[in-house]
Design an enzyme around this catalytic site. Sequence first.
Site, PDB file in Angstrom:
ATOM      1  CD1 TRP A   1     -33.444  22.241  21.276  1.00 23.25           C
ATOM      2  CD2 TRP A   1     -34.795  20.833  22.346  1.00 23.25           C
ATOM      3  NE1 TRP A   1     -33.981  21.384  20.334  1.00 23.25           N
ATOM      4  CE2 TRP A   1     -34.820  20.514  20.980  1.00 23.25           C
ATOM      5  CE3 TRP A   1     -35.581  20.061  23.214  1.00 23.25           C
ATOM      6  CZ2 TRP A   1     -35.574  19.467  20.450  1.00 23.25           C
ATOM      7  CZ3 TRP A   1     -36.338  19.023  22.703  1.00 23.25           C
ATOM      8  CH2 TRP A   1     -36.331  18.733  21.336  1.00 23.25           C
ATOM      9  CG  ASN A   2     -32.679  16.691  25.092  1.00 25.17           C
ATOM     10  OD1 ASN A   2     -31.663  17.365  25.154  1.00 25.17           O
ATOM     11  ND2 ASN A   2     -32.649  15.391  24.920  1.00 25.17           N
TER      12      ASN A   2
ATOM     13  CE  LYS B   1     -24.941  27.221  20.471  1.00 21.62           C
ATOM     14  NZ  LYS B   1     -26.333  27.623  20.729  1.00 21.62           N
TER      15      LYS B   1
ATOM     16  N   GLY C   1     -25.867  17.053  20.550  1.00 23.87           N
ATOM     17  CA  GLY C   1     -26.846  17.615  19.615  1.00 23.87           C
ATOM     18  C   GLY C   1     -27.098  16.644  18.480  1.00 23.87           C
ATOM     19  N   GLY C   2     -27.614  17.183  17.381  1.00 26.89           N
ATOM     20  CA  GLY C   2     -27.989  16.350  16.248  1.00 26.89           C
ATOM     21  C   GLY C   2     -26.833  16.123  15.282  1.00 26.89           C
TER      22      GLY C   2
ATOM     23  CG  LEU D   1     -23.504  13.002  17.578  1.00 23.21           C
ATOM     24  CD1 LEU D   1     -22.996  12.769  16.175  1.00 23.21           C
ATOM     25  CD2 LEU D   1     -23.524  14.484  17.909  1.00 23.21           C
TER      26      LEU D   1
ATOM     27  CB  CYS E   1     -29.987  11.336  23.017  1.00 24.89           C
ATOM     28  SG  CYS E   1     -29.522  11.086  24.723  1.00 24.89           S
TER      29      CYS E   1
HETATM   30  P1  NDP Z   1     -28.900  20.642  17.345  1.00 18.82           P
HETATM   31  O1  NDP Z   1     -27.863  19.808  16.716  1.00 18.82           O
HETATM   32  O2  NDP Z   1     -29.821  21.411  16.485  1.00 18.82           O
HETATM   33  O3  NDP Z   1     -28.234  21.693  18.336  1.00 18.82           O
HETATM   34  C1  NDP Z   1     -27.360  21.310  19.365  1.00 18.82           C
HETATM   35  C2  NDP Z   1     -26.502  22.504  19.732  1.00 18.82           C
HETATM   36  O4  NDP Z   1     -25.571  22.741  18.668  1.00 18.82           O
HETATM   37  C3  NDP Z   1     -27.296  23.797  19.902  1.00 18.82           C
HETATM   38  O5  NDP Z   1     -26.719  24.541  20.955  1.00 18.82           O
HETATM   39  C4  NDP Z   1     -27.101  24.442  18.561  1.00 18.82           C
HETATM   40  O6  NDP Z   1     -27.297  25.840  18.539  1.00 18.82           O
HETATM   41  C5  NDP Z   1     -25.650  24.092  18.296  1.00 18.82           C
HETATM   42  N1  NDP Z   1     -25.250  24.252  16.899  1.00 18.82           N
HETATM   43  C6  NDP Z   1     -26.006  24.254  15.789  1.00 18.82           C
HETATM   44  N2  NDP Z   1     -25.241  24.449  14.687  1.00 18.82           N
HETATM   45  C7  NDP Z   1     -23.976  24.573  15.120  1.00 18.82           C
HETATM   46  C8  NDP Z   1     -22.721  24.807  14.470  1.00 18.82           C
HETATM   47  N3  NDP Z   1     -22.631  24.951  13.162  1.00 18.82           N
HETATM   48  N4  NDP Z   1     -21.602  24.875  15.235  1.00 18.82           N
HETATM   49  C9  NDP Z   1     -21.672  24.719  16.571  1.00 18.82           C
HETATM   50  N5  NDP Z   1     -22.832  24.538  17.244  1.00 18.82           N
HETATM   51  C10 NDP Z   1     -23.972  24.448  16.527  1.00 18.82           C
HETATM   52  O7  NDP Z   1     -29.709  19.679  18.321  1.00 18.82           O
HETATM   53  P2  NDP Z   1     -31.000  20.017  19.145  1.00 18.82           P
HETATM   54  O8  NDP Z   1     -30.739  21.177  20.057  1.00 18.82           O
HETATM   55  O9  NDP Z   1     -32.151  20.084  18.205  1.00 18.82           O
HETATM   56  O10 NDP Z   1     -31.100  18.726  20.069  1.00 18.82           O
HETATM   57  C11 NDP Z   1     -31.598  17.529  19.602  1.00 18.82           C
HETATM   58  C12 NDP Z   1     -30.490  16.576  19.219  1.00 18.82           C
HETATM   59  O11 NDP Z   1     -29.607  16.374  20.309  1.00 18.82           O
HETATM   60  C13 NDP Z   1     -31.033  15.222  18.870  1.00 18.82           C
HETATM   61  O12 NDP Z   1     -30.443  14.711  17.708  1.00 18.82           O
HETATM   62  C14 NDP Z   1     -30.644  14.366  20.053  1.00 18.82           C
HETATM   63  O13 NDP Z   1     -30.545  13.023  19.788  1.00 18.82           O
HETATM   64  C15 NDP Z   1     -29.367  14.976  20.485  1.00 18.82           C
HETATM   65  N6  NDP Z   1     -29.116  14.656  21.883  1.00 18.82           N
HETATM   66  C16 NDP Z   1     -28.149  13.733  22.210  1.00 18.82           C
HETATM   67  C17 NDP Z   1     -27.926  13.368  23.515  1.00 18.82           C
HETATM   68  C18 NDP Z   1     -26.842  12.383  23.890  1.00 18.82           C
HETATM   69  O14 NDP Z   1     -26.415  12.388  25.046  1.00 18.82           O
HETATM   70  N7  NDP Z   1     -26.373  11.543  23.008  1.00 18.82           N
HETATM   71  C19 NDP Z   1     -28.724  13.934  24.592  1.00 18.82           C
HETATM   72  C20 NDP Z   1     -29.701  14.868  24.147  1.00 18.82           C
HETATM   73  C21 NDP Z   1     -29.872  15.215  22.833  1.00 18.82           C
HETATM   74  P3  NDP Z   1     -28.766  26.484  18.353  1.00 18.82           P
HETATM   75  O15 NDP Z   1     -28.891  27.241  19.596  1.00 18.82           O
HETATM   76  O16 NDP Z   1     -28.676  27.349  17.132  1.00 18.82           O
HETATM   77  O17 NDP Z   1     -29.760  25.393  18.205  1.00 18.82           O
END
Ligand code: NDP
Length: 494
Positions: free
Chosen positions: A154-155, A178, A231-232, A254, A287
């Site tokens: 979301w960021n 997604k 994501g995380g 990540l 991130c």
């Molecule tokens: P999340 O890991 O919670 O979510 C990321 C995405 O993954 C969302 O769309 C989420 O859906 C989806 N997701 C969750 N569970 C699953 C699953 N089991 N299977 C497939 N998809 C899934 O991260 P945040 O959205 O909280 O974002 C923050 C994180 O992203 C931080 O750790 C940050 O460091 C990282 N990040 C990394 C970047 C990079 O370029 N390296 C840039 C920006 C952020 P849902 O809609 O349910 O949340």
Amino acid sequence: MTELAKYKMYINGEWVESSDGGYFTSYNPATGEPWCQVAKGTSEDVERAVQVAHQAFENSEWTSMTYSQRGKLLHRLGDLIAENYEKLADYETLDNGKLIREMRGQLQYIPEFYYYYAGLANKIHGDTLPIDKKDMFVFTSREPLGVVAAITPWNSPLYLTTLKLAPALAAGNTIVIKPSEVTSASLLELMPLIEQAGFPPGVVNVVTGFGDPVGNALTSHPLIRKIAFTGGTESARHVVHNSAKHFSQLSLELGGKSPNIVFEDANIESASMGIIAGIFGASGQSCVAGSRAFLHKSIYNEVVDRIVTRTSNIIIGDPMSPTTEMGPLATESQLKRMEHYVELGKGQGANLIYGGKRPAHLKKGWYFEPTIFEHTNAEIRIAQEEIFGPVLTIIPFENEEEVISLANNTNYGLAAGIWTNNLARAHQISKAVRAGIVWVNTYRSISPIASIGGSHWSGYGREGGVESIHEYTQNKVVWMNTSTEPMADPFIMR
Ligand code: NDP
């Protein structure tokens, strides 16, 4: 009460409800109040979107287009985003609470990524190989993979989508995206521009909803050839597990726990501002946030004073206001996460020198003060875990060897900042820190020309730059026997 805006999903060039007609609510972090409703996708919706994207990849006008034609569509999309950047930025700020100034700046720059990959689209080529076999002509070509699944956080919703969408399309793939359930609106608002740019139906699809079931179904699907995930780490573990079912290729962007290192020979004013920008920009929800500052002992007090003085003047408030310097956090759970980590830090002996709570003057919304801890124990949890918010830890160091060891002492390896005027030191430390991106005397600079990505718990694969095209194509080797002689005995090896 006025009815909330309602967003459907975008599949095969059409706006569709989810299979069970469900919706979820999206909240404005500046007020904590609902502002729109979004279709709550199901596994059936994922199935529908992936099948459509597969059809579009197998037999549509998309497949028969030349690479130059695809490049032109991407270029047009870049132009359309440039024309609509203000509107798209408004939706991002409404959804994630980041400063409108930042989102506008980001949206104004995003077209450059489409122009870059538009230019690269017709430069994806193979080689002829100087093969060591008589009469053999051997060449390679790079081919698209098929249906790509893009999963974003979301960021920075459209920026992080762009890092996947632009190279995936330039290479000739189709895609199902997604978005985070926290920020779906700006991506859905992009879809009319995709249509206007001339992408055929089914090439770009969006299924909105939650990680479970939408993310899970998408990353487990047998027709997905590549998953691009940002994501995380916890969600990433699920995605890796899912990808193994059908051996889908994977790139993982990540989190991080990035060091920002200030040496005694640095420009102290610039370094202090760089540390503040690295952690309090985007309220630390980045991130690459420079969440661990390492300061040489000889300049420690001076830098801490400067950081605390400027931090105490940060204007926190409405992200839509042009004078605001720090907006809210994106979700209420993020706010609780900050409070949890502040308690952890205090409990493990770190010295809280600024912030640590919700600002008293803001009664509504998910705001948190910029927060600074000093400590000397690099093992405590606030120094090891990604907090993903405006929490800085500061540690003193004595020499290069010590700071390299401290900087590399986490599970992450995404970014690093180095502040020094010593050229040899800048090179040596850049090499020694474990990070996919190193900034020397600057922080958080980005460009379509330079890739981002990390190692270890920060993931693998690269987004941006020419490398990204390789993430969305695969090599094919073609052997041609140019001899006119009849084939020799099959049991004689050539
Ligand atoms: P999340 O890991 O919670 O979510 C990321 C995405 O993954 C969302 O769309 C989420 O859906 C989806 N997701 C969750 N569970 C699953 C699953 N089991 N299977 C497939 N998809 C899934 O991260 P945040 O959205 O909280 O974002 C923050 C994180 O992203 C931080 O750790 C940050 O460091 C990282 N990040 C990394 C970047 C990079 O370029 N390296 C840039 C920006 C952020 P849902 O809609 O349910 O949340």
